[in-house]
Design a protein around this motif. Structure first.
Motif, PDB file in Angstrom:
ATOM      1  N   SER A   1       8.023  -0.444  -3.569  1.00 55.68           N
ATOM      2  CA  SER A   1       7.325   0.313  -4.618  1.00 55.68           C
ATOM      3  C   SER A   1       8.281   1.015  -5.556  1.00 55.68           C
ATOM      4  O   SER A   1       7.873   1.455  -6.636  1.00 55.68           O
ATOM      5  N   GLY A   2       9.540   1.179  -5.145  1.00 52.05           N
ATOM      6  CA  GLY A   2      10.525   1.819  -6.010  1.00 52.05           C
ATOM      7  C   GLY A   2      10.370   3.321  -6.146  1.00 52.05           C
ATOM      8  O   GLY A   2      10.948   3.926  -7.065  1.00 52.05           O
ATOM      9  N   ILE A   3       9.627   3.959  -5.247  1.00 51.14           N
ATOM     10  CA  ILE A   3       9.430   5.395  -5.377  1.00 51.14           C
ATOM     11  C   ILE A   3      10.660   6.163  -4.894  1.00 51.14           C
ATOM     12  O   ILE A   3      11.466   5.662  -4.117  1.00 51.14           O
TER      13      ILE A   3
ATOM     14  N   SER B   1       3.223  12.669  -4.074  1.00 51.55           N
ATOM     15  CA  SER B   1       2.146  12.711  -3.089  1.00 51.55           C
ATOM     16  C   SER B   1       2.714  12.951  -1.702  1.00 51.55           C
ATOM     17  O   SER B   1       3.918  12.814  -1.466  1.00 51.55           O
ATOM     18  N   HIS B   2       1.847  13.311  -0.782  1.00 53.15           N
ATOM     19  CA  HIS B   2       2.182  13.304   0.643  1.00 53.15           C
ATOM     20  C   HIS B   2       1.763  12.001   1.292  1.00 53.15           C
ATOM     21  O   HIS B   2       1.971  11.822   2.488  1.00 53.15           O
ATOM     22  N   ASP B   3       1.167  11.131   0.552  1.00 53.44           N
ATOM     23  CA  ASP B   3       0.600   9.897   1.086  1.00 53.44           C
ATOM     24  C   ASP B   3       1.456   8.712   0.646  1.00 53.44           C
ATOM     25  O   ASP B   3       1.823   8.606  -0.517  1.00 53.44           O
ATOM     26  N   LEU B   4       1.783   7.835   1.574  1.00 51.15           N
ATOM     27  CA  LEU B   4       2.581   6.650   1.245  1.00 51.15           C
ATOM     28  C   LEU B   4       1.700   5.459   0.895  1.00 51.15           C
ATOM     29  O   LEU B   4       1.961   4.732  -0.059  1.00 51.15           O
ATOM     30  N   TYR B   5       0.676   5.253   1.707  1.00 54.07           N
ATOM     31  CA  TYR B   5      -0.211   4.107   1.480  1.00 54.07           C
ATOM     32  C   TYR B   5      -1.648   4.565   1.662  1.00 54.07           C
ATOM     33  O   TYR B   5      -1.944   5.225   2.660  1.00 54.07           O
ATOM     34  N   PRO B   6      -2.491   4.354   0.650  1.00 55.60           N
ATOM     35  CA  PRO B   6      -2.357   3.436  -0.475  1.00 55.60           C
ATOM     36  C   PRO B   6      -1.736   4.014  -1.740  1.00 55.60           C
ATOM     37  O   PRO B   6      -1.868   3.408  -2.811  1.00 55.60           O
ATOM     38  N   ALA B   7      -1.093   5.188  -1.669  1.00 55.73           N
ATOM     39  CA  ALA B   7      -0.531   5.769  -2.892  1.00 55.73           C
ATOM     40  C   ALA B   7       0.396   4.798  -3.608  1.00 55.73           C
ATOM     41  O   ALA B   7       0.444   4.750  -4.844  1.00 55.73           O
ATOM     42  N   THR B   8       1.139   3.992  -2.838  1.00 60.07           N
ATOM     43  CA  THR B   8       2.063   3.048  -3.464  1.00 60.07           C
ATOM     44  C   THR B   8       1.348   1.861  -4.097  1.00 60.07           C
ATOM     45  O   THR B   8       1.986   1.068  -4.788  1.00 60.07           O
ATOM     46  N   THR B   9       0.072   1.750  -3.880  1.00 63.09           N
ATOM     47  CA  THR B   9      -0.701   0.732  -4.627  1.00 63.09           C
ATOM     48  C   THR B   9      -1.220   1.297  -5.947  1.00 63.09           C
ATOM     49  O   THR B   9      -1.698   0.542  -6.787  1.00 63.09           O
ATOM     50  N   PHE B  10      -1.143   2.603  -6.118  1.00 63.10           N
ATOM     51  CA  PHE B  10      -1.655   3.250  -7.324  1.00 63.10           C
ATOM     52  C   PHE B  10      -0.573   3.502  -8.365  1.00 63.10           C
ATOM     53  O   PHE B  10      -0.888   3.854  -9.492  1.00 63.10           O
TER      54      PHE B  10
END
Length: 1010
Positions: A830-832, A784-793
């Motif tokens: 998040s470990g990404i 993704s280009h999005d950090l948050y809320p992507a890291t909640t998904f």
């Protein structure tokens, strides 16, 4: 099926064949969430309540409230979307903010406790930067609902918004004084202007700035206006932002922030007792008469790492036939009996009813863009067959098979289409100086004269002649404003006589399909146009001039692309992911067009032994000396001490060289228009795997299959599409503005066997969550280009150090290049994986590193493989000439974001976000940048090999040199563990067990096999 509008089936029906519900159920349970506390933020706004007891902030797009003296920042409950730029009502009872919902920004209000959430603005427009009127009865905001950005007002009664400014340039970021005066920002020829609108409507300029001005705010007494001025960084120069205060009458401007202060691009606020509230250096600051005081805060975040899902199985070792899925630009013949298309580098002709196509061309070059003449006697196409790295126009006589090259231009041509009378061909011409640029042209088939009919156009679709032959229509990007690059795919009508072009759309306000794939195509009889929107096929009735005369008619529920009319205008052939189909207009019945075309992995047979003087295996920190790497077919079967007594093997002598794993380029956008040389150049730089996060899906698959089958020499390709929101920018973007459209794109991912899913900046957060579920259900990662809320998904990875196209600047990195604790902890917890694309995109960065070692980019022999037009482009010429070189480390603060990510143990597989002109060399520059930021050369190489394989979930087969791994490796001279740029010294490359010498790769296209 009944004639007329086709009803959309329930989503279960759309995904029924794929069994989406069972797939989702098969995903492993999510790993436990992690909660942590941060005390720094990035590019967030702070707004003091009128009674000076509370502060609202928009940290990482979440509204939070904390005590005015500092403390815990508590999330305002009930807001599931991204919330930005809070503004308190004068009585302190409500907070206005911009809320991202359905792919657009809207104006909302909410009580501080989360109750009474109300939407005030509606529609397919971006409504931004809300502020309250002095009496608290309305909210002013910036909106592009009337075209470019203007200032608007909406009442709490939710009546229709009222437009307050109407200038041709963008006007935005309003601020309201207690007496009703409005300050706002406007774009100017150079930089920005701070303007003031008096209560009588007169407008004047208060001050101007050559950089950009953002988010003004009035002082309490109405005498002055504070604002943030900022300029983004560039090669060798750090970005900067500063707080300014301008006298509202005289315009006299003073710098209000301290030297070295990392001011955020966020709205300041006047405080009741004087001074300003603003954000900088990761914290909230209160500025009075002396030095600014810090207001501390603490904010809890919870993230959910990606689950341990069952991974997709990649078939790298079998020679079993696989169905071709990389089918490009299928076009039906005028008699409706044949379909011409590109696959595996060549042109093919399929007789409808006979699933076995006939190969029309058979060479190692790229033959694409077939187009039939109106009488069906000729087929036009483009090819790089001239061997100079340029695509030319060819016309083939279908009866005799005789071909003629019609162009010999410096720049490549693309997307030919015959005029209705068959006497001309419309096409586009590219510009090496700007890979975005395409110029519509017409070729006179008798004189061979090429005539430009329009200027710069950002990668339009294939053209379609109007029925009267007086114009050519392209699907193009219609930008909404100069502030943000996103817009809609609409139809541009270009008169062939040089008249003024105009934009139109059969569905106003909705983006048409994938611009790189889907044109808006007139029927031969001129009564209809076929186009794609929401992933499905539509038609609309047209008059003899090509104007729309009725409402569009939806023709399919299934995926549709590349519409092509039969000559009698009664049927349309189209592509549906991995299938070809035809729909009949009279009764809307759809039939499959069988196609039996397959490919196999090009795997050499036999045993090779590479005698490595020194081996870097991709996981250790040092060399292993004097070893044999045993390869059977395309798999490493042993790595052991050298033995000279082996017989019956092919010896590869690298006893005086270094052997390293094949490297990955993890973020590049290649285009088939660049021709066959792309793959050879990648290999010549030691790049044996490419991860392309954003491609036209069929184009990416064509390259993947052509390279894997040996039709063209090239690396492995891990490919995907590009799922975007309702507004978009890039030609390969798939506009998604509804849940059904999203489900079709996820279906496409499964049917085309994507290697990962890439979502982009305008996609709604709810759709991003759904995309994460779908990706993991079919065993592939999502980035993704999005950090948050992507890291909640549970996303797997994120691209770039910062992006910000749906907000003013991103909230992962400050303008000066600093990373703060909120972003760093979201990455770490998040470990990404993070693909930074930090420095390698600009070839001047790599050239700077060479110059530092007393070398020149002209000394890099791989550069000689590039086409002359590329070497002369602005992208490379200055780097080759040694001009404009600068240390990329100067672009960011110290320690740099890459350093901090590395110190935090966050994996950073390298990518460049570049294109063909910097393929390969960009990764070398990126690796040297890593070393400059504190990596050891071994750590940098590990990031380009093993960590990169882990990013694509193939570390069990790639990324290191060990038994059981695929035979991808590079033989280089020098000592890359002492000087990482020695990876440029490529002598030989082994990809999938096949040996290529550098000289072979440089020699030309003959390495492609049939």
């Amino acid at each position: 099926m009944k004639r007329g509008l086709v009803r959309l089936h329930h989503m279960a029906a759309l995904g029924g064949a794929l069994g989406w519900s069972s797939l989702i159920a098969a995903v492993s349970p999510a790993v436990p969430s992690r909660t942590f506390t941060v005390r720094e933020g990035t590019n967030f706004t702070a707004a003091m309540s009128p009674d000076a007891t509370r502060i609202a902030i928009d940290l990482q797009g979440e509204l939070r409230i904390l005590p005015a003296k500092g403390g815990k920042a508590v999330v305002v409950p009930g807001l599931s979307g991204e919330s930005r730029l809070p503004s308190w009502s004068p009585d302190g009872k409500l907070i206005a903010f911009q809320y991202y919902l359905g792919g657009y920004w809207h104006i909302f209000t909410v009580k501080p406790d989360g109750s009474d959430l109300r939407q005030l603005s509606f529609g397919a427009a971006d409504d931004r930067e809300p502020v309250w009127s002095a009496d608290g009865r309305s909210i002013l905001f910036a909106s592009d609902r009337a075209g470019n950005f203007d200032i608007w007002s909406v009442g709490l009664d939710r009546a229709a918004p009222v437009q307050l400014t109407r200038a041709p340039e963008d006007e935005y970021s309003p601020a309201v004084a207690t007496d009703g005066r409005i300050a706002f920002v406007a774009t100017a020829a150079k930089g920005s202007e701070l303007r003031l609108r008096s209560v009588d409507g007169a407008v004047r300029v208060v001050t101007a700035d050559p950089s950009r001005i953002a988010l003004p705010a009035w002082s309490g007494d109405g005498s002055s206006i504070a604002y943030v001025a900022y300029a983004s960084g560039r090669l060798g120069r750090r970005g900067e932002a500063s707080l300014h205060v301008a006298d509202a009458t005289s315009g006299k401007d003073r710098l209000a922030s301290a030297a070295g202060e990392d001011v955020f691009v966020a709205r300041p606020q006047s405080l009741p007792r004087g001074g300003w509230l603003y954000t900088a250096d990761g914290v909230i600051k209160r500025q009075g008469t002396g030095a600014a005081a810090t207001i501390p805060f603490a904010a809890d975040f919870t993230v959910t790492p990606a689950p341990a899902y069952a991974r997709k199985r990649h078939d790298f070792t079998s020679t079993a036939p696989k169905p071709v899925k990389g089918i490009l630009h299928p076009v039906v013949s005028p008699d409706g009996k044949y379909v011409a298309f590109t696959a595996l580098s060549d042109l093919w002709l399929l007789k409808i009813g006979d699933p076995k196509p006939v190969r029309l061309t058979n060479d190692p070059f790229v033959d694409i863009d077939p187009a039939w003449s109106p009488d069906g006697s000729r087929l036009a196409y483009t090819s790089d067959r001239r061997g100079v790295g340029t695509m030319d126009l060819y016309v083939r006589d279908m009866a005799s098979g005789r071909e003629e090259r019609l162009t010999e231009t410096t720049e490549s041509v693309a997307a030919p289409v015959f005029s209705p009378d068959g006497k001309s061909i419309a096409l586009t011409m590219l510009a090496s100086d700007d890979w975005h640029a395409n110029f519509p042209n017409i070729v006179d088939l008798q004189t061979k004269e090429i005539r430009k009919i329009h200027g710069w156009t950002f990668k339009p679709s294939v053209g379609s002649w109007s029925p009267d032959g007086k114009s050519v229509n392209y699907v193009v990007l219609a930008e909404k404003s100069d502030r943000f690059r996103h817009g809609l795919n609409e139809i541009m009508r270009v008169p062939v006589d040089g008249g003024e072009q105009r934009l139109t759309s059969p569905i106003p306000g909705k983006s048409l399909g994938i611009r790189a794939k889907d044109g808006a195509i007139y029927s031969p009889d001129g009564t209809h146009m076929a186009f794609v929107a929401d992933g499905v096929l539509w038609t609309v009735a047209t008059d003899r001039h090509g104007d729309f005369i009725d409402s569009p008619r939806r023709m399919t529920n299934d995926l549709a692309d590349e519409p092509s009319w039969a000559g009698d205008s009664r049927s349309i052939v189209y592509q549906s992911a991995d299938k070809l189909k035809r729909i009949w207009l009279d009764d809307a019945h759809i039939e499959d067009i069988p196609l039996d075309l397959s490919w196999t992995n090009a795997i050499p047979r036999g045993r090779k032994v590479i005698h490595a003087g020194r081996l870097f295996d991709g996981v250790g920190q040092a060399y292993r000396s004097d070893v044999d790497i045993v390869v059977d077919d395309n798999v490493i079967t042993a790595v052991e001490p050298h033995r000279g007594d082996r017989t019956g093997v092919e010896w590869i002598d690298a006893k005086d060289k270094v052997v390293i794993p094949g490297m990955f380029e993890n973020h590049i956008h290649n285009f088939i228009i660049n021709g066959e040389q792309t793959g050879r150049i990648a290999l010549a730089f030691g790049i044996t795997s490419i991860r392309e996060p954003g491609a036209e899906p069929s184009e990416g698959l064509e390259a993947k299959e052509a390279w894997a089958s040996g039709a063209r020499a090239g690396p492995r390709l891990f490919t995907t599409g590009l799922i975007e929101g309702p507004r978009l920018y890039y030609p390969m973007s798939m506009p998604v503005g509804s849940r059904p459209a999203l489900e079709l794109e996820l279906e496409r991912a499964a049917r085309l066997d994507y290697d990962f899913i890439k979502t982009y900046e305008r996609l709604d957060n709810a759709y991003l969550r759904r995309a994460v579920e779908a990706a993991h259900a079919i065993g592939i990662p999502i980035t993704s280009h999005d950090l948050y809320p992507a890291t909640t998904f549970g996303v797997d990875a994120i691209e770039h150090l910062v992006t910000g196209d749906r907000i003013i600047v991103g909230d992962r990195l400050s303008i000066s290049g600093r990373i703060y604790d909120d972003a760093l902890q979201l990455y770490r917890q998040s470990g990404i994986d993070v693909v930074p694309t930090a420095a390698g995109a600009d070839p001047r960065a790599g050239a700077y590193y060479l110059a530092r070692q007393g070398k020149s980019l002209r000394d890099v022999r791989q550069m000689r493989m590039l086409a002359p037009r590329i070497l002369a482009s602005r992208y490379l010429k200055s780097a080759l000439d040694g001009k404009g070189l600068a240390d990329p480390s100067l672009e960011s603060a110290k320690p740099s974001p890459v350093t901090r990510l590395h110190q935090a143990g966050i994996s950073t597989p390298p990518g460049t976000d570049t294109s063909f002109f910097n393929l390969g060399f960009g990764i070398v520059g990126e690796l040297q940048y890593y070393v400059d930021q504190g990596f050891t050369p071994a750590e940098a190489l590990r990031s380009a090999t093993f960590e990169s394989a882990r990013l694509s979930k193939v570390e069990d087969r790639l990324g290191s040199i060990a038994p059981g791994k695929l035979a991808d490796m590079v033989i280089v001279g020098g000592d890359p563990l002492a000087n990482v740029m020695d990876v440029l010294n490529v002598e030989q490359v082994i990809k999938d067990g096949r040996l290529f010498s550098f000289d072979q790769l440089a020699a030309g296209a003959e390495l492609g096999k049939k």
